[in-house]
Motif scaffolding. Structure first.
Motif, PDB file in Angstrom:
ATOM      1  N   ALA A  73     120.984 -42.066 -29.942  1.00  0.00           N
ATOM      2  CA  ALA A  73     120.321 -41.241 -30.955  1.00  0.00           C
ATOM      3  C   ALA A  73     120.408 -39.772 -30.586  1.00  0.00           C
ATOM      4  O   ALA A  73     120.207 -39.394 -29.421  1.00  0.00           O
ATOM      5  N   LEU A  74     120.710 -38.953 -31.586  1.00  0.00           N
ATOM      6  CA  LEU A  74     120.684 -37.497 -31.452  1.00  0.00           C
ATOM      7  C   LEU A  74     119.686 -36.987 -32.477  1.00  0.00           C
ATOM      8  O   LEU A  74     119.843 -37.219 -33.682  1.00  0.00           O
ATOM      9  N   TYR A  75     118.650 -36.297 -32.002  1.00  0.00           N
ATOM     10  CA  TYR A  75     117.478 -35.984 -32.825  1.00  0.00           C
ATOM     11  C   TYR A  75     117.249 -34.479 -32.792  1.00  0.00           C
ATOM     12  O   TYR A  75     117.247 -33.864 -31.715  1.00  0.00           O
ATOM     13  N   VAL A  76     117.045 -33.877 -33.950  1.00  0.00           N
ATOM     14  CA  VAL A  76     116.826 -32.431 -34.051  1.00  0.00           C
ATOM     15  C   VAL A  76     115.380 -32.150 -34.428  1.00  0.00           C
ATOM     16  O   VAL A  76     114.826 -32.787 -35.331  1.00  0.00           O
ATOM     17  N   THR A  77     114.759 -31.197 -33.737  1.00  0.00           N
ATOM     18  CA  THR A  77     113.409 -30.753 -34.080  1.00  0.00           C
ATOM     19  C   THR A  77     113.210 -29.328 -33.591  1.00  0.00           C
ATOM     20  O   THR A  77     113.884 -28.882 -32.659  1.00  0.00           O
ATOM     21  N   HIS A  78     112.269 -28.613 -34.220  1.00  0.00           N
ATOM     22  CA  HIS A  78     111.864 -27.304 -33.700  1.00  0.00           C
ATOM     23  C   HIS A  78     110.556 -27.424 -32.936  1.00  0.00           C
ATOM     24  O   HIS A  78     110.078 -26.460 -32.345  1.00  0.00           O
ATOM     25  N   ASP A  79     109.967 -28.634 -32.931  1.00  0.00           N
ATOM     26  CA  ASP A  79     108.674 -28.883 -32.303  1.00  0.00           C
ATOM     27  C   ASP A  79     108.896 -29.316 -30.858  1.00  0.00           C
ATOM     28  O   ASP A  79     109.364 -30.426 -30.591  1.00  0.00           O
ATOM     29  N   GLN A  80     108.538 -28.451 -29.903  1.00  0.00           N
ATOM     30  CA  GLN A  80     108.822 -28.756 -28.506  1.00  0.00           C
ATOM     31  C   GLN A  80     107.989 -29.922 -27.984  1.00  0.00           C
ATOM     32  O   GLN A  80     108.422 -30.647 -27.091  1.00  0.00           O
ATOM     33  N   ILE A  81     106.796 -30.159 -28.541  1.00  0.00           N
ATOM     34  CA  ILE A  81     106.003 -31.314 -28.123  1.00  0.00           C
ATOM     35  C   ILE A  81     106.699 -32.603 -28.558  1.00  0.00           C
ATOM     36  O   ILE A  81     106.797 -33.581 -27.805  1.00  0.00           O
ATOM     37  N   GLU A  82     107.211 -32.604 -29.780  1.00  0.00           N
ATOM     38  CA  GLU A  82     107.976 -33.745 -30.281  1.00  0.00           C
ATOM     39  C   GLU A  82     109.189 -34.010 -29.399  1.00  0.00           C
ATOM     40  O   GLU A  82     109.493 -35.151 -29.036  1.00  0.00           O
ATOM     41  N   ALA A  83     109.874 -32.944 -29.020  1.00  0.00           N
ATOM     42  CA  ALA A  83     111.061 -33.078 -28.174  1.00  0.00           C
ATOM     43  C   ALA A  83     110.709 -33.679 -26.820  1.00  0.00           C
ATOM     44  O   ALA A  83     111.377 -34.598 -26.332  1.00  0.00           O
ATOM     45  N   MET A  84     109.635 -33.184 -26.214  1.00  0.00           N
ATOM     46  CA  MET A  84     109.282 -33.608 -24.861  1.00  0.00           C
ATOM     47  C   MET A  84     108.769 -35.043 -24.825  1.00  0.00           C
ATOM     48  O   MET A  84     108.951 -35.756 -23.837  1.00  0.00           O
ATOM     49  N   THR A  85     108.121 -35.489 -25.886  1.00  0.00           N
ATOM     50  CA  THR A  85     107.548 -36.836 -25.884  1.00  0.00           C
ATOM     51  C   THR A  85     108.548 -37.902 -26.299  1.00  0.00           C
ATOM     52  O   THR A  85     108.327 -39.086 -26.032  1.00  0.00           O
ATOM     53  N   MET A  86     109.657 -37.506 -26.928  1.00  0.00           N
ATOM     54  CA  MET A  86     110.591 -38.493 -27.454  1.00  0.00           C
ATOM     55  C   MET A  86     111.897 -38.597 -26.677  1.00  0.00           C
ATOM     56  O   MET A  86     112.487 -39.676 -26.590  1.00  0.00           O
ATOM     57  N   TYR A 116     110.405 -28.902 -17.918  1.00  0.00           N
ATOM     58  CA  TYR A 116     109.088 -28.277 -17.803  1.00  0.00           C
ATOM     59  C   TYR A 116     108.882 -27.661 -16.426  1.00  0.00           C
ATOM     60  O   TYR A 116     108.361 -26.545 -16.304  1.00  0.00           O
ATOM     61  N   ARG A 117     109.291 -28.370 -15.391  1.00  0.00           N
ATOM     62  CA  ARG A 117     109.038 -27.921 -14.025  1.00  0.00           C
ATOM     63  C   ARG A 117     110.089 -26.960 -13.486  1.00  0.00           C
ATOM     64  O   ARG A 117     109.802 -26.176 -12.583  1.00  0.00           O
ATOM     65  N   ARG A 118     111.300 -27.024 -14.027  1.00  0.00           N
ATOM     66  CA  ARG A 118     112.373 -26.181 -13.514  1.00  0.00           C
ATOM     67  C   ARG A 118     113.134 -25.496 -14.654  1.00  0.00           C
ATOM     68  O   ARG A 118     114.331 -25.750 -14.845  1.00  0.00           O
ATOM     69  N   PRO A 119     112.481 -24.660 -15.445  1.00  0.00           N
ATOM     70  CA  PRO A 119     113.195 -23.968 -16.530  1.00  0.00           C
ATOM     71  C   PRO A 119     114.292 -23.070 -15.981  1.00  0.00           C
ATOM     72  O   PRO A 119     114.111 -22.395 -14.965  1.00  0.00           O
ATOM     73  N   ALA A 120     115.438 -23.071 -16.643  1.00  0.00           N
ATOM     74  CA  ALA A 120     116.595 -22.322 -16.155  1.00  0.00           C
ATOM     75  C   ALA A 120     116.474 -20.822 -16.398  1.00  0.00           C
ATOM     76  O   ALA A 120     117.127 -20.029 -15.720  1.00  0.00           O
ATOM     77  N   ASN A 121     115.654 -20.432 -17.378  1.00  0.00           N
ATOM     78  CA  ASN A 121     115.523 -19.009 -17.688  1.00  0.00           C
ATOM     79  C   ASN A 121     114.199 -18.738 -18.403  1.00  0.00           C
ATOM     80  O   ASN A 121     113.424 -19.671 -18.681  1.00  0.00           O
ATOM     81  N   ILE A 122     113.958 -17.466 -18.689  1.00  0.00           N
ATOM     82  CA  ILE A 122     112.698 -17.066 -19.318  1.00  0.00           C
ATOM     83  C   ILE A 122     112.531 -17.728 -20.683  1.00  0.00           C
ATOM     84  O   ILE A 122     111.431 -18.132 -21.064  1.00  0.00           O
ATOM     85  N   PHE A 123     113.633 -17.852 -21.434  1.00  0.00           N
ATOM     86  CA  PHE A 123     113.512 -18.432 -22.768  1.00  0.00           C
ATOM     87  C   PHE A 123     113.011 -19.866 -22.696  1.00  0.00           C
ATOM     88  O   PHE A 123     112.078 -20.246 -23.406  1.00  0.00           O
ATOM     89  N   VAL A 124     113.611 -20.686 -21.855  1.00  0.00           N
ATOM     90  CA  VAL A 124     113.183 -22.079 -21.720  1.00  0.00           C
ATOM     91  C   VAL A 124     111.749 -22.143 -21.208  1.00  0.00           C
ATOM     92  O   VAL A 124     110.931 -22.929 -21.688  1.00  0.00           O
ATOM     93  N   ALA A 125     111.426 -21.283 -20.240  1.00  0.00           N
ATOM     94  CA  ALA A 125     110.074 -21.267 -19.668  1.00  0.00           C
ATOM     95  C   ALA A 125     109.033 -20.956 -20.731  1.00  0.00           C
ATOM     96  O   ALA A 125     107.964 -21.573 -20.773  1.00  0.00           O
TER      97      ALA A 125
END
Length: 402
Positions: free
Chosen positions: A179-192, A214-223
């Motif tokens: 499955a490849l799933y698109v969302t703008h909701d980061q909570i949805e992304a992290m839980t699924m 969550y623990r090791r973001p690669a850059n400021i944007f991801v963080a």
């Protein structure tokens, strides 16, 4: 793969491999290109440069109908004049599958989706959640090689979204389908997602398991994008004074975590972005030299099991293009607040504390951080200098004296 629209690059050299049976989520701000990437995979958009492979077959020139994929859309895309049974069966009937097999497949899927009592109804007689389950059933019944889902839960209310997240994930596991799933909701992304791919302006920023992201973001944007409440980000100067010290506004923090000291040593004399998750911010018992910052309570959100405390500290907030983009796409951060605080050298820091914590607005309190949980980012490139430390935890800052 790369996609250009009349000279505008929507997807820039995206390389992503999804394993068989894996659930991968594409997440990012509105307009970042995640839906374009999905549509190229589905064959609804052409690829400007690069290849798309499903299994071992390159499908760039293969029509969408022959790619052995099923797509679930945001607006359900049900046929209003057909019953639930007919909607689910439509794709099978188009393939001229025997009636008995069509009926058996539809009944089986309807039972799994708790639609077996609704097979004679038209879409207008269904709730939003039921319509979404019909759309899922229509995709599942075909037994495709992969599911592609474009924000399928965005039209549902909050409670139903939580329920449908679990149902979709459970179905995908049971069917063992990619499955490849698109969302703008980061909570949805992290839980699924088994893995989550963060995209910004058409460029893949990081792809990792949710905890790693969550623990090791690669850059400021991801963080800044991943996490709710968002990661606290303030400017800090690295100085050497009886060890490595972080100068934050008028306060200083002595760095005692060995992995952090090692990573910061090459950056003495430079300013960087200091990041800390709200759950790693602590209200200390007392002011202890370089062990604590001074914070003024601006607001307290009592959530029962925990409280989220908004604290104003004497520090310069990080206001980069990355943070401005996140703020423009989310109600978690206010651009007006950021700019005002930047002028006043004040930063709003959020702390997630136990529910029994008692604080009042305007209280002046000492705050400290879990040093092993500190993140450091280059202010120019945004790249992580050091991610969450793997070293054995050092004693708390509040236990250290200057």
């Amino acid at each position: 793969m790369t996609k250009d629209f009349r000279g505008v690059r929507a997807i820039d050299d995206l390389t992503l491999e999804v394993d068989d049976g894996e659930f991968v989520v594409l997440v990012g701000p509105s307009g970042c290109g995640k839906t374009t990437a999905l549509r190229m995979t589905a064959g609804l958009e052409t690829v400007t440069v690069g290849e798309i492979t499903i299994g071992e077959r390159v499908v760039n020139d293969v029509p969408s109908s022959k790619r052995d994929i099923a797509m679930v859309f945001q607006n359900y895309a049900l046929y209003p004049h057909l019953t639930v049974f007919e909607n689910i069966a439509f794709g099978l009937q188009q393939r001229r599958m025997p009636r008995r097999e069509v009926k058996q497949r539809v009944v089986d899927i309807a039972r799994k989706l708790e639609l077996d009592q609704l097979l004679d109804r038209k879409p207008r007689a269904l709730s939003g959640g039921q319509r979404q389950r019909v759309a899922m059933g229509r995709a599942i019944v075909r037994r495709p090689a992969a599911f592609l889902m474009d924000e399928p839960l965005s039209n549902l209310d909050a409670k139903l979204r939580v329920q449908m997240r679990a149902e979709i994930r459970s179905l995908q596991r049971d069917l063992a389908t990619t499955a490849l799933y698109v969302t703008h909701d980061q909570i949805e992304a992290m839980t699924m997602g088994d893995r989550v791919a963060v995209i910004r302006r058409g460029v893949l920023q990081q792809v990792a398991r949710p905890n790693e992201l969550y623990r090791r973001p690669a850059n400021i944007f991801v963080a800044g994008f991943i996490g709710s409440p968002a990661m606290n980000l303030v400017e800090a100067e690295v100085v050497r004074d009886e060890g490595i010290v972080l100068r934050i506004g008028a306060d200083e923090l002595l760095v005692v975590d060995e992995s952090a000291k090692h990573a910061l040593s090459p950056h003495v004399g430079r300013r960087l972005a200091l990041g800390i998750r709200p759950e790693d911010v602590q209200v200390a018992g007392s002011f202890v030299g370089r062990a604590t910052l001074r914070g003024e309570v601006f607001d307290v959100e009592d959530l029962g099991a925990e409280v989220v405390v908004h604290l104003d500290v004497d520090a310069v907030p990080v206001v980069t293009d990355d943070i401005r983009e996140i703020a423009g796409d989310s109600d978690r951060v206010s651009l007006q607040m950021l700019s005002a605080e930047a002028r006043e050298r004040r930063t709003r820091v959020l702390a997630r504390l136990p529910g029994e914590t008692e604080l009042r607005v305007r209280d002046i309190v000492p705050i400290t951080f879990q040093q092993r949980a500190l993140h450091f980012f280059d202010l120019v490139t945004g790249a992580a200098i050091v991610r969450r430390a793997d070293a054995v935890a050092e004693p708390m800052l509040a236990d250290r004296t200057a």
